[in-house]
Enzyme design. Structure first.
Site, PDB file in Angstrom:
ATOM      1  N   HIS A   1      -3.156   8.100   2.265  1.00  0.00           N
ATOM      2  CA  HIS A   1      -4.578   7.847   2.066  1.00  0.00           C
ATOM      3  C   HIS A   1      -4.888   6.401   2.418  1.00  0.00           C
ATOM      4  O   HIS A   1      -3.989   5.560   2.553  1.00  0.00           O
ATOM      5  CB  HIS A   1      -4.982   8.117   0.613  1.00  0.00           C
TER       6      HIS A   1
ATOM      7  N   ASP B   1      -7.500   3.538   0.630  1.00  0.00           N
ATOM      8  CA  ASP B   1      -8.135   3.456  -0.690  1.00  0.00           C
ATOM      9  C   ASP B   1      -9.641   3.699  -0.635  1.00  0.00           C
ATOM     10  O   ASP B   1     -10.372   3.076   0.157  1.00  0.00           O
ATOM     11  CB  ASP B   1      -7.853   2.084  -1.326  1.00  0.00           C
TER      12      ASP B   1
ATOM     13  N   HIS C   1      -1.604   4.373   3.419  1.00  0.00           N
ATOM     14  CA  HIS C   1      -0.376   4.130   2.663  1.00  0.00           C
ATOM     15  C   HIS C   1      -0.021   5.326   1.795  1.00  0.00           C
ATOM     16  O   HIS C   1      -0.831   6.240   1.608  1.00  0.00           O
ATOM     17  CB  HIS C   1      -0.464   2.834   1.848  1.00  0.00           C
TER      18      HIS C   1
ATOM     19  N   ARG D   1      -3.359  -3.329  -8.889  1.00  0.00           N
ATOM     20  CA  ARG D   1      -4.079  -3.316  -7.608  1.00  0.00           C
ATOM     21  C   ARG D   1      -5.408  -4.053  -7.747  1.00  0.00           C
ATOM     22  O   ARG D   1      -6.143  -3.843  -8.709  1.00  0.00           O
ATOM     23  CB  ARG D   1      -4.342  -1.860  -7.209  1.00  0.00           C
TER      24      ARG D   1
HETATM   25  O1  LIG Z   1       1.883   2.840  -5.965  1.00  0.00           O
HETATM   26  C1  LIG Z   1       1.764   2.492  -4.780  1.00  0.00           C
HETATM   27  O2  LIG Z   1       2.690   2.074  -4.125  1.00  0.00           O
HETATM   28  C2  LIG Z   1       0.439   2.641  -4.127  1.00  0.00           C
HETATM   29  C3  LIG Z   1      -0.635   3.008  -5.101  1.00  0.00           C
HETATM   30  C4  LIG Z   1      -1.862   3.446  -4.414  1.00  0.00           C
HETATM   31  O3  LIG Z   1      -1.858   3.863  -3.305  1.00  0.00           O
HETATM   32  C5  LIG Z   1      -3.147   3.382  -5.089  1.00  0.00           C
HETATM   33  O4  LIG Z   1      -3.206   3.059  -6.267  1.00  0.00           O
HETATM   34  O5  LIG Z   1      -4.148   3.647  -4.420  1.00  0.00           O
HETATM   35 FE   LIG Z   2      -3.821   3.533  -2.501  1.00  0.00          FE
END
Ligand SMILES: O=C(O)CCC(=O)C(=O)O
Ligand SMILES: [Fe+2]
Length: 294
Positions: free
Chosen positions: A102, A104, A257, A272
């Site tokens: 995806h 974000d 990612h 994040r």
């Molecule tokens: O946990 C991760 O490595 C990525 C997390 C993620 O993609 C998100 O929180 O949108």
């Molecule tokens: Fe993400």
């Protein structure tokens, strides 16, 4: 803390041919002068994902660092923030695993242009994050497919059939899913996005892209699968192994990612912080269906 000129010491070490670089000689925990921030932005434009190691940031520091690249978004449109930190989203293995490709928050009109992830709890093995170069994926397309993709728009939504069937979710996962879709969003974006800073074109799809505007669900699925296969080619992917004191900054305008679920039931936690973005622009010859595409 006073601004310190660090740009002369900035080191950029490529991590793969197509995506990713480690940045050395810069502590995101220090104030950045304008020249350094510009150099980091240039590195982000070129490498799309930047890894900073051996840093000691707290939530404040992560927000300050992300803030050099633009105003911050709230933590998430529907998922609650870290207590007392409205711009920080906890990414905790206890709440679920983001093991799908995806970009974000693409279901909103102006998705975050960049994300930062900072390690809080790192499992002793596994738990890597994959980051894919969607610009290279676009360039890999054969010419006729590229032209085809250029003409498409996709509807992105947070409310879709996730890879995991609802009956296989446990109670916590089901509750988390309910929060995630508590407000339903759906937005059409161009399938090929023109990066506003570099002019580079990239496939802008990912897991929230569920339908191609004007096509049936079945047709959309086939087309999206075909295009997505170019994004996830191993050559287009950086595999980030997490260690304590690490921050990763990536450009959401031209990457996707995936958090690999390969660490058993061990705890894993990242925080994040995302930087607010523009409304994605395509290079369309066919006008924008944004207003009346449903
Ligand atoms: O946990 C991760 O490595 C990525 C997390 C993620 O993609 C998100 O929180 O949108
Ligand atoms: Fe993400």
């Amino acid at each position: 803390m006073t601004a310190t000129s660090l740009s002369t010491k900035l080191g950029i070490r490529k991590l793969t041919a197509r995506i990713g670089a480690e940045v050395t000689g810069l502590s995101p925990d220090r104030d950045l002068d304008a020249e350094t921030a510009t150099a980091v932005r240039a590195a982000l434009n070129e490498h799309k994902a930047l890894v900073f190691r051996g840093i000691s940031l707290d939530d404040e520091g992560q927000q300050r660092f992300a803030g050099y690249f633009g105003p911050l978004t709230s933590a998430h449109p529907t998922v609650p923030a870290v207590d007392g930190e409205p711009n920080v989203l906890p990414v905790d293995s206890e709440d679920g695993r983001v093991n799908h490709w995806h970009t974000d928050v693409t279901f909103v009109l102006n998705p975050p242009q960049a994300s930062t992830l900072r390690s809080i709890v790192v499992p002793p093995y596994g738990g890597e994050t994959l980051i894919a170069n969607a610009g290279a994926a676009y360039r890999d397309l054969p010419g006729p497919l590229r032209d085809f993709a250029d003409s498409l728009w996709a509807a992105h939504t947070n409310d879709y059939d996730y890879a995991v069937p609802p009956e296989s979710l446990n109670e916590t996962e089901r509750a988390r899913r309910a929060v995630f879709v508590s407000t339903k969003y759906e937005t059409a974006h161009p399938v090929v996005r023109v990066h506003p800073l570099t002019g580079e074109r990239g496939l802008f799809i990912g897991g929230f892209a569920q339908r191609i505007v004007g096509l049936s669900k079945g047709e959309s699925k086939d087309i999206l699968r075909l295009l997505q296969a170019y994004v996830t080619r191993p050559e287009n992917i950086l595999r980030v192994s997490w260690e304590p004191g690490q921050l990763v900054l990536f450009d959401n305008r031209i990457t996707q990612h995936y958090a690999i679920d390969n660490y058993d039931d061990l705890p894993r936690r990242l925080n994040r912080v995302t930087v607010a973005g523009d409304v994605p622009a395509g290079g369309h010859r066919h006008g924008a269906p944004r207003q009346n595409w449903k």
